[in-house]
Each structure stands twice: as C-alpha cells, then as structure tokens.
Design an enzyme around this catalytic site. Structure first.
Site, short mmCIF file in Angstrom:
data_model
loop_
_atom_site.label_atom_id
_atom_site.label_comp_id
_atom_site.label_asym_id
_atom_site.label_seq_id
_atom_site.Cartn_x
_atom_site.Cartn_y
_atom_site.Cartn_z
N TYR A 154 -10.11 -9.90 -7.52
CA TYR A 154 -9.16 -10.16 -8.59
C TYR A 154 -9.51 -11.43 -9.37
O TYR A 154 -9.28 -11.51 -10.56
CB TYR A 154 -7.74 -10.26 -8.03
CG TYR A 154 -7.31 -8.98 -7.37
CD1 TYR A 154 -6.99 -7.87 -8.13
CD2 TYR A 154 -7.26 -8.86 -5.98
CE1 TYR A 154 -6.63 -6.67 -7.53
CE2 TYR A 154 -6.90 -7.66 -5.38
CZ TYR A 154 -6.58 -6.58 -6.16
OH TYR A 154 -6.24 -5.40 -5.57
N ARG A 174 0.86 -1.19 0.00
CA ARG A 174 0.00 0.00 0.00
C ARG A 174 0.89 1.24 0.00
O ARG A 174 2.05 1.18 0.42
CB ARG A 174 -0.90 0.03 1.23
CG ARG A 174 -1.90 -1.12 1.35
CD ARG A 174 -2.71 -0.99 2.63
NE ARG A 174 -3.71 -2.04 2.75
CZ ARG A 174 -3.55 -3.17 3.42
NH1 ARG A 174 -2.41 -3.40 4.05
NH2 ARG A 174 -4.51 -4.07 3.48
N HIS A 213 -1.83 2.65 -6.27
CA HIS A 213 -2.66 1.46 -6.07
C HIS A 213 -2.78 0.64 -7.34
O HIS A 213 -3.08 -0.56 -7.28
CB HIS A 213 -4.05 1.87 -5.56
CG HIS A 213 -4.57 0.94 -4.50
ND1 HIS A 213 -3.97 0.81 -3.25
CD2 HIS A 213 -5.61 0.08 -4.50
CE1 HIS A 213 -4.64 -0.08 -2.55
NE2 HIS A 213 -5.64 -0.54 -3.28
N ARG A 267 -0.29 -2.03 -7.05
CA ARG A 267 -0.75 -3.05 -6.10
C ARG A 267 -1.77 -3.97 -6.78
O ARG A 267 -1.71 -5.19 -6.65
CB ARG A 267 -1.35 -2.37 -4.87
CG ARG A 267 -1.86 -3.33 -3.79
CD ARG A 267 -2.15 -2.53 -2.53
NE ARG A 267 -3.05 -3.18 -1.60
CZ ARG A 267 -2.68 -4.03 -0.65
NH1 ARG A 267 -1.39 -4.36 -0.52
NH2 ARG A 267 -3.56 -4.56 0.18
N LYS A 290 -2.83 -2.10 7.63
CA LYS A 290 -4.06 -1.60 8.23
C LYS A 290 -4.27 -2.24 9.60
O LYS A 290 -3.93 -3.41 9.81
CB LYS A 290 -5.26 -1.91 7.33
CG LYS A 290 -5.34 -1.01 6.11
CD LYS A 290 -6.65 -1.20 5.38
CE LYS A 290 -6.78 -0.20 4.24
NZ LYS A 290 -8.05 -0.39 3.49
#
Length: 296
Positions: free
Chosen positions: A272, A147, A237, A240, A171
């Site tokens: 994904y 991230r 992002h 990522r 996170k």
C-alpha cells in the site's frame, strides 16, 4: 521414508498443529506435487539428494512451462517450508534451496475507491430488511478492513458495539481485535434491531438463518455497484484495500495498519505504501474517514 510419505506427513501436521486452512493445504499440495514429479523425472529418490543446482533447474523448467513470477515465488516458499521441517527432524542434512532465488515479483498497489466513492457505496442502500443487512455489511467491511471469510464467520458475540470493537478469526486461526467506526456501529445496531441479536447467531444471515455465503456477498456487492453506476469492479477485497489505503494516506502508520489487517509480515502491508509507524486505536479514530466519533 519415501518422499511422497514425507510430504503427506508434513501436510497433515499443517492441518493439525498449525490449523492451516484447507485452501492453504491444497496450495502446498499442488506445489509439492510439481517438485515430486521433477524428482521422479530426474531419478532423484530422496530430498537429501536434492542440491541447489537441481532446484535452480526445477525453477527454470517451471518458468519455461509458463509459471508466473508470483507463482514461482509461492512454489519456492512451499518447498522452503517443507525443507525447514525436514531439517528440524534431521531427515535432510542441507538446504536444497541455499542461494536459490526466484524471479522478482513487481507488486502493484491494488485498485481502491476514493473517499467519495466509498461513502456513496456504503450509504447507497434502502431501508428494507435486505438494505439494512447490506448497509451494515458494507460499513463493517470499510470500517474495519475485514477479509471476506472473517465477515461471513462473524457472530453477535464477536461484536462489542459499546466498546466499538470486533473480534475476528483470521488466517492461521489467529484472533485479533479491530476497532469499529461510528457509522458501522450505527448500521450494525439497526441490523440487530431488525433481525435480533442472539449471541451465537450469525451477524450476516443468508437463507434459513445460516451464515451468509462468500458467493452471496460477492454477488450483492456487484449488484449494488452496478446499480450505482460504478465503473470499477467492486468486490469484498476492494473495500479491504480501500480501508488500508485510506488509513495509510491519513496516518502514515504502517505498523498500525499491519495489525488492523492481521498481516503476519509487514512486507505484505507495504504493497500500500512505504511509510513508518506509531500507535493503533488512536491512529484509527483520528484517521479513518468513517471512524471519527461524534464531537471529535
């Protein structure tokens, strides 16, 4: 205790006990402010007086006001988290959201770069000091799927380049260890030679040696992509997403990619693809286009 005070107490617990970020707490605060306003207009004085029928009316009203399905689901999640805590503390006797569901959110696969595009982006930098830094930054993004906040917070003591690993704080202040591919290791070693590798120093530095800011990273990636003629909007992002997509295409190992990305819920990784699982570092080395070690 009044409803406003109960919400404030719960937000304080999120910050102190769960180490939630300021961004997360602000999101909960905005969502729960909507609930409190609804209760006030309906003259509902306590959370225990809330019933599922009233909550359905609340969600329907927010939907009519233009709140998107995704935002409505987040609103429901915020309310559920509060109600769970109040139930544990014995402050409400029932679940006001029992049987209440939000609208279905159709999640699309995020835009990604193909392997040739990703390679062109990360290899497109020059050999000056800024180019060395940017090359290392892009290689690590694509190599390890970090991230933006994880990358900007990195210090040299978080990297073990001999072992090919990086320790990141994700996170919820959860730490995870992620493999680093050979190309990224080479780029990071070049960066360390150029600027020094004091253990507690930021890996990626901005003005005055301070950690690079997220805004600077975003601006640099946009500049580099435009310089190379990319039609796609290139942002941190995106790399990522690209990392996750390429790993899943090559390995089919959803559980491993979940661990690499630091997703608490595998459903988040399923945006994904819908594939099944196996083993982590082995899958990484075998599957990632820029992770294969020499001779493998």
């Amino acid at each position: 205790m009044q409803t406003q005070a109960l919400v404030q107490a719960w937000l304080a617990r999120l910050a102190t006990e769960r180490k939630a970020s300021a961004h997360t707490i602000d999101g909960y605060r905005r969502d729960l402010a909507k609930l409190l306003r609804f209760m006030q207009t309906q003259q509902i004085e306590s959370f225990d007086a809330l019933m599922p029928g009233r909550m359905r009316g609340f969600i329907a009203a927010e939907h009519r006001a233009g709140l998107s399905p995704k935002s409505l689901q987040r609103l429901l999640s915020s309310c559920r988290s509060l109600f769970r805590q109040l139930t544990r503390e014995g402050l409400i006797t029932h679940d006001p959201l029992a049987g209440v569901r939000g609208p279905k959110v159709h999640r699309k696969l995020p835009q990604v770069l193909d392997v040739d595009e990703a390679t062109a982006l990360v290899e497109g930098e020059g050999e000056d000091a800024l180019g060395v830094r940017d090359r290392a930054m892009l290689e690590l993004f694509y190599s390890s799927g970090l991230r933006l906040s994880e990358l900007t917070g990195l210090r040299w003591l978080d990297l073990d380049l001999d072992a090919g690993e990086v320790r990141v704080l994700g996170k919820g202040r959860k730490t995870r260890i992620v493999p680093v591919g050979r190309h990224a290791i080479d780029a990071l070693r070049a960066l360390g030679q150029a600027q020094g590798r004091d253990a507690d120093a930021p890996v990626f530095r901005g003005r005055g040696g301070a950690p690079i800011s997220p805004r600077t990273v975003q601006a640099r990636m946009k500049t580099l992509a435009l310089r190379q003629g990319f039609a796609k909007h290139v942002h941190p992002h995106l790399l990522r997403h690209t990392f996750a997509s390429h790993m899943l295409e090559s390995s089919g190992d959803l559980r491993a990619v979940q661990e690499l990305l630091g997703h608490a819920d595998i459903a988040t990784t399923q945006i994904y693809t819908h594939l099944d699982f196996q083993h982590l570092a082995k899958v990484y080395d075998a599957a990632h286009p820029r992770a294969r070690r020499k001779g493998s």
